[in-house]
Motif scaffolding. Structure first.
Motif, PDB file in Angstrom:
ATOM      1  N   ALA A  26      92.754  37.881  31.607  1.00 30.85           N
ATOM      2  CA  ALA A  26      93.494  39.123  31.388  1.00 30.85           C
ATOM      3  C   ALA A  26      93.503  39.983  32.649  1.00 30.85           C
ATOM      4  O   ALA A  26      94.527  40.598  32.988  1.00 30.85           O
ATOM      5  N   GLN A  27      92.381  40.023  33.357  1.00 29.86           N
ATOM      6  CA  GLN A  27      92.330  40.756  34.618  1.00 29.86           C
ATOM      7  C   GLN A  27      93.351  40.202  35.609  1.00 29.86           C
ATOM      8  O   GLN A  27      94.074  40.963  36.281  1.00 29.86           O
ATOM      9  N   ARG A  28      93.414  38.884  35.698  1.00 31.22           N
ATOM     10  CA  ARG A  28      94.342  38.262  36.641  1.00 31.22           C
ATOM     11  C   ARG A  28      95.791  38.513  36.237  1.00 31.22           C
ATOM     12  O   ARG A  28      96.653  38.768  37.081  1.00 31.22           O
ATOM     13  N   ALA A  29      96.055  38.455  34.917  1.00 32.87           N
ATOM     14  CA  ALA A  29      97.418  38.703  34.442  1.00 32.87           C
ATOM     15  C   ALA A  29      97.838  40.142  34.717  1.00 32.87           C
ATOM     16  O   ALA A  29      98.978  40.403  35.131  1.00 32.87           O
ATOM     17  N   MET A  30      96.916  41.094  34.506  1.00 30.69           N
ATOM     18  CA  MET A  30      97.263  42.494  34.757  1.00 30.69           C
ATOM     19  C   MET A  30      97.380  42.773  36.248  1.00 30.69           C
ATOM     20  O   MET A  30      98.193  43.613  36.667  1.00 30.69           O
ATOM     21  N   LEU A  31      96.603  42.086  37.055  1.00 33.55           N
ATOM     22  CA  LEU A  31      96.775  42.193  38.499  1.00 33.55           C
ATOM     23  C   LEU A  31      98.176  41.738  38.888  1.00 33.55           C
ATOM     24  O   LEU A  31      98.841  42.358  39.722  1.00 33.55           O
ATOM     25  N   GLY A  32      98.649  40.647  38.265  1.00 34.95           N
ATOM     26  CA  GLY A  32     100.003  40.178  38.528  1.00 34.95           C
ATOM     27  C   GLY A  32     101.040  41.229  38.174  1.00 34.95           C
ATOM     28  O   GLY A  32     101.998  41.456  38.928  1.00 34.95           O
ATOM     29  N   HIS A  33     100.859  41.889  37.032  1.00 35.01           N
ATOM     30  CA  HIS A  33     101.787  42.972  36.658  1.00 35.01           C
ATOM     31  C   HIS A  33     101.770  44.078  37.698  1.00 35.01           C
ATOM     32  O   HIS A  33     102.822  44.532  38.175  1.00 35.01           O
ATOM     33  N   ASN A  34     100.562  44.534  38.072  1.00 36.03           N
ATOM     34  CA  ASN A  34     100.451  45.623  39.050  1.00 36.03           C
ATOM     35  C   ASN A  34     101.118  45.243  40.374  1.00 36.03           C
ATOM     36  O   ASN A  34     101.815  46.046  41.002  1.00 36.03           O
ATOM     37  N   GLN A  35     100.905  44.021  40.813  1.00 39.34           N
ATOM     38  CA  GLN A  35     101.465  43.579  42.092  1.00 39.34           C
ATOM     39  C   GLN A  35     102.990  43.468  42.034  1.00 39.34           C
ATOM     40  O   GLN A  35     103.676  43.805  43.004  1.00 39.34           O
ATOM     41  N   ARG A  36     103.527  43.000  40.905  1.00 40.61           N
ATOM     42  CA  ARG A  36     104.987  42.909  40.764  1.00 40.61           C
ATOM     43  C   ARG A  36     105.622  44.303  40.781  1.00 40.61           C
ATOM     44  O   ARG A  36     106.658  44.516  41.427  1.00 40.61           O
ATOM     45  N   ALA A  65     104.330  46.955  42.188  1.00 40.35           N
ATOM     46  CA  ALA A  65     104.175  47.470  43.553  1.00 40.35           C
ATOM     47  C   ALA A  65     105.202  46.856  44.491  1.00 40.35           C
ATOM     48  O   ALA A  65     105.743  47.533  45.377  1.00 40.35           O
ATOM     49  N   ALA A  66     105.504  45.560  44.340  1.00 40.10           N
ATOM     50  CA  ALA A  66     106.497  44.898  45.196  1.00 40.10           C
ATOM     51  C   ALA A  66     107.881  45.503  44.983  1.00 40.10           C
ATOM     52  O   ALA A  66     108.644  45.704  45.949  1.00 40.10           O
ATOM     53  N   GLN A  67     108.218  45.804  43.725  1.00 38.96           N
ATOM     54  CA  GLN A  67     109.506  46.454  43.464  1.00 38.96           C
ATOM     55  C   GLN A  67     109.568  47.816  44.130  1.00 38.96           C
ATOM     56  O   GLN A  67     110.575  48.183  44.731  1.00 38.96           O
ATOM     57  N   LEU A  68     108.494  48.559  44.023  1.00 34.77           N
ATOM     58  CA  LEU A  68     108.446  49.883  44.640  1.00 34.77           C
ATOM     59  C   LEU A  68     108.551  49.782  46.150  1.00 34.77           C
ATOM     60  O   LEU A  68     109.264  50.571  46.794  1.00 34.77           O
ATOM     61  N   GLU A  69     107.890  48.813  46.737  1.00 32.12           N
ATOM     62  CA  GLU A  69     107.933  48.609  48.189  1.00 32.12           C
ATOM     63  C   GLU A  69     109.354  48.330  48.657  1.00 32.12           C
ATOM     64  O   GLU A  69     109.740  48.729  49.770  1.00 32.12           O
ATOM     65  N   HIS A  70     110.164  47.689  47.816  1.00 27.57           N
ATOM     66  CA  HIS A  70     111.543  47.352  48.176  1.00 27.57           C
ATOM     67  C   HIS A  70     112.545  48.401  47.705  1.00 27.57           C
ATOM     68  O   HIS A  70     113.744  48.156  47.663  1.00 27.57           O
ATOM     69  N   GLY A  71     112.034  49.571  47.350  1.00 24.39           N
ATOM     70  CA  GLY A  71     112.924  50.668  46.989  1.00 24.39           C
ATOM     71  C   GLY A  71     113.527  50.555  45.603  1.00 24.39           C
ATOM     72  O   GLY A  71     114.495  51.267  45.292  1.00 24.39           O
ATOM     73  N   ALA A  83      87.279  50.356  43.910  1.00 23.52           N
ATOM     74  CA  ALA A  83      88.128  49.382  44.610  1.00 23.52           C
ATOM     75  C   ALA A  83      89.492  49.284  43.935  1.00 23.52           C
ATOM     76  O   ALA A  83      90.534  49.241  44.599  1.00 23.52           O
ATOM     77  N   GLN A  84      89.504  49.250  42.614  1.00 23.91           N
ATOM     78  CA  GLN A  84      90.762  49.219  41.878  1.00 23.91           C
ATOM     79  C   GLN A  84      91.531  50.521  42.078  1.00 23.91           C
ATOM     80  O   GLN A  84      92.762  50.509  42.233  1.00 23.91           O
ATOM     81  N   ALA A  85      90.841  51.652  42.098  1.00 22.20           N
ATOM     82  CA  ALA A  85      91.497  52.942  42.319  1.00 22.20           C
ATOM     83  C   ALA A  85      92.146  53.002  43.696  1.00 22.20           C
ATOM     84  O   ALA A  85      93.243  53.545  43.870  1.00 22.20           O
ATOM     85  N   GLU A  86      91.472  52.433  44.689  1.00 18.57           N
ATOM     86  CA  GLU A  86      92.034  52.391  46.042  1.00 18.57           C
ATOM     87  C   GLU A  86      93.302  51.544  46.069  1.00 18.57           C
ATOM     88  O   GLU A  86      94.290  51.891  46.742  1.00 18.57           O
ATOM     89  N   LEU A  87      93.292  50.433  45.306  1.00 22.75           N
ATOM     90  CA  LEU A  87      94.498  49.612  45.203  1.00 22.75           C
ATOM     91  C   LEU A  87      95.638  50.380  44.544  1.00 22.75           C
ATOM     92  O   LEU A  87      96.796  50.268  44.955  1.00 22.75           O
ATOM     93  N   ILE A  88      95.331  51.156  43.517  1.00 19.78           N
ATOM     94  CA  ILE A  88      96.358  51.972  42.857  1.00 19.78           C
ATOM     95  C   ILE A  88      97.051  52.868  43.880  1.00 19.78           C
ATOM     96  O   ILE A  88      98.290  52.966  43.915  1.00 19.78           O
ATOM     97  N   ALA A  89      96.260  53.525  44.718  1.00 21.37           N
ATOM     98  CA  ALA A  89      96.846  54.410  45.740  1.00 21.37           C
ATOM     99  C   ALA A  89      97.689  53.616  46.733  1.00 21.37           C
ATOM    100  O   ALA A  89      98.745  54.075  47.174  1.00 21.37           O
ATOM    101  N   GLN A  90      97.236  52.427  47.118  1.00 20.47           N
ATOM    102  CA  GLN A  90      98.025  51.593  48.035  1.00 20.47           C
ATOM    103  C   GLN A  90      99.338  51.179  47.397  1.00 20.47           C
ATOM    104  O   GLN A  90     100.395  51.204  48.036  1.00 20.47           O
ATOM    105  N   TRP A  91      99.292  50.800  46.115  1.00 22.63           N
ATOM    106  CA  TRP A  91     100.504  50.365  45.435  1.00 22.63           C
ATOM    107  C   TRP A  91     101.519  51.497  45.289  1.00 22.63           C
ATOM    108  O   TRP A  91     102.726  51.266  45.311  1.00 22.63           O
ATOM    109  N   LEU A  92     101.027  52.725  45.152  1.00 15.84           N
ATOM    110  CA  LEU A  92     101.929  53.871  45.002  1.00 15.84           C
ATOM    111  C   LEU A  92     102.282  54.528  46.331  1.00 15.84           C
ATOM    112  O   LEU A  92     103.097  55.458  46.365  1.00 15.84           O
TER     113      LEU A  92
END
Length: 553
Positions: A496-506, A508-514, A539-548
């Protein structure tokens, strides 16, 4: 300039940490950001609860008797600053580090019948060790050396899986120890060479010694971990406890284990106060406590936070709660039904356990021989005991390091304990301590140092919570206990952690591409990263800030 709004649901380390790292991002970018953090309780911190108890009356030199008060943390209570580099940096930034006091990092492993009695006194600094029980001397020192080799082998095994990108959640703790028993030399010799430890592989006692390592040290220790599987450690992925060990140990340096002076909530309150003090034209932080917030994504890209009858739009939402709470508090519109089902399936696959943290004076929880008492006292199963409950006993006087605390280091003062148990009936009612609920009786110096949440208790305000009974007639209502809730770190949770990481990363990638994601929601919380240690939450909180961060460029 338009201010981006972020709603954070959850006022624990994960939620406040996300706000902190987003503030840091604003400091670098200069673009405006508005954060509202919602916490359903009137106090900060998930598994954090600090109580004040009275242990009797202290006789003064003048012949007077004054109430003898102590505070105790139920739940989260200490960290290793050697390993927790993010936590240490945040505490330095907000001026809190001096509030972290050193403690006695010692352990005892004992069964109730005392057929097993061992103390790990490697880092004992104030006290006496008895060679009859010292782990370092057990089996002429062979047991401690074998533990080092087994430990290094387990960590090496995880590293090998990672280097080879192997998904080995099927490789369990039980399987690892069975492999050790089946062919010790094949599995352990590499680690023995690395540690320069010479083992006699032909020793006929090797198998029995390995069984002791498993049954008297690792199985009890894993069963005392808050994320343990109540079905027993043997079926847990090797990754679960040994990734925890790897993070906790912080490499080859000696641990710098500290407790939170006057309660773990003090640091969360200090972090919240720091963020509130940063309010200005570019950064706005609101802390909304006592607010049961739910989130609805009715249409693609549109998130609304509902608090009572209010509906507040948010550009982005960070769910920094337990997975089961996120499952309950997050809903989707019809057009996002399929997407919502996928997210809810992930959240719903995380299993939770509840244990009880109790402050008490029931000394028979520990061995009769006080020479075996240590800061952390771990139960070794008795013969025939098939259960693996989450249980550990803290000697609170050692945990709060009385030898280095002149106020409390006095001979004859009563010992008291905090125990984590799976059944409240294990602590007799007459030995449970009462929460002190009278602020006027507490010395002013102590009162000022306590968390605001504890001061509310002292005013007679017990927080309504799903974690505690709420019936005023219940004889447990004012006792010093709470429910300790945590996800089980089994293979299903790690997936579940890995699946939710995948969601967060997807997202974030959309946001990175506008692009505007259909579901502008990111997930944090202890369940999302490893064992949910405070360092992993940050560590997860730091990733949240990077993704946003693309929002703030």
């Amino acid at each position: 300039m338009h201010s981006t709004s972020v709603a954070i649901i959850g006022g624990g380390v994960s939620g406040l940490g996300a706000a902190y790292y987003l503030w840091q991002t604003v400091q670098r970018s200069g673009r405006p950001l508005h954060i509202r953090l919602y916490e359903q309780k009137n106090q900060l911190g998930g598994n954090a609860d600090t109580v004040v108890v009275q242990l009797g009356e202290l006789q003064t030199g003048a012949g007077q008797a004054v109430p003898y008060f102590r505070w105790a943390d139920l739940g989260v209570n200490d960290v290793n600053l050697t390993a927790y580099q993010r936590l240490k940096a945040v505490m330095e930034q907000i001026g809190f580090l001096d509030n972290m006091k050193p403690l006695q990092d010692t352990e005892s492993y004992a069964s109730s019948d005392l057929r097993v009695a061992l103390t790990d006194d490697k880092y004992l600094s104030d006290g006496v060790t008895d060679p009859a029980f010292n782990l370092a001397a057990a089996d002429q020192g062979r047991l401690a050396l074998l533990i080092q080799v087994v430990h290094r082998t387990a960590l090496n095994t995880l590293s090998e899986f990672e280097q080879q990108a192997q998904d080995r959640l099927d490789y369990t703790v039980g399987r690892f120890f069975q492999d050790c028993l089946d062919d010790p030399q094949a599995l352990l010799s590499k680690a023995a060479q690395e540690l320069k430890i010479k083992l006699d592989w032909a020793d006929p006692a090797m198998a029995a010694r390995l069984q002791r390592v498993r049954d008297e040290i690792y199985y009890p220790r894993i069963s005392a971990m808050y994320f343990t599987d109540d079905q027993g450690p043997a079926g847990m992925p090797l990754q679960a406890p040994f990734e925890y060990y790897r993070v906790q140990e912080g490499g080859n340096e000696a641990p710098d284990r500290r407790y939170f002076d006057h309660g773990s909530q003090t640091w969360l309150e200090a972090l919240a106060a720091f963020l509130l003090a940063q309010n200005g034209p570019q950064f706005r932080f609101e802390l909304v406590t006592g607010a049961a917030a739910t989130v609805r994504v009715a249409q693609p890209g549109q998130a609304m936070v509902h608090v009572g009858e209010k509906a507040i739009p948010a550009d982005w939402v960070v769910m920094a709660t337990h997975a089961d709470d996120a499952l309950k508090d997050l809903s989707f519109g019809d057009t996002l039904h399929q997407y919502g089902q996928q997210i809810k399936s992930i959240l719903g696959s995380v299993r939770y356990t509840r244990s009880y943290a109790v402050a008490h004076t029931h000394a028979t929880r520990l061995p009769a021989n006080r020479a075996l008492w240590r800061t952390y006292n771990i139960h070794v199963r008795d013969a025939g005991d098939s259960l693996f409950p989450y249980r550990i006993d803290y000697v609170a006087n050692l945990h709060q390091n009385d030898p280095l605390n002149p106020r409390y280091d006095r001979a004859g003062l009563p010992q008291f304990f905090v125990s984590l148990v799976d059944d409240l009936n294990l602590i007799p009612r007459q030995h449970m301590l009462d929460r002190v609920l009278d602020s006027a009786s507490i010395p002013a110096e102590m009162l000022a140092a306590l968390p605001q949440a504890t001061r509310r208790q002292l005013e007679g305000i017990l927080e309504p919570s799903a974690y505690r009974v709420s019936d005023p007639a219940n004889d447990l209502q004012q006792k010093a206990w709470t429910t300790f809730k945590h996800n089980v770190l089994d293979a299903q949770c790690i997936r579940a952690q890995r699946a939710m990481l995948g969601h967060n990363q997807r997202v974030a990638a959309q946001l990175e591409h506008g692009q505007r994601p259909a579901v502008p929601v990111l997930f944090s919380g202890g369940w999302t990263h490893g064992a949910g240690l405070q360092e992993q939450c940050l560590a997860q909180a730091e990733l949240i800030a990077q993704w946003l961060s693309p929002l703030l460029r």
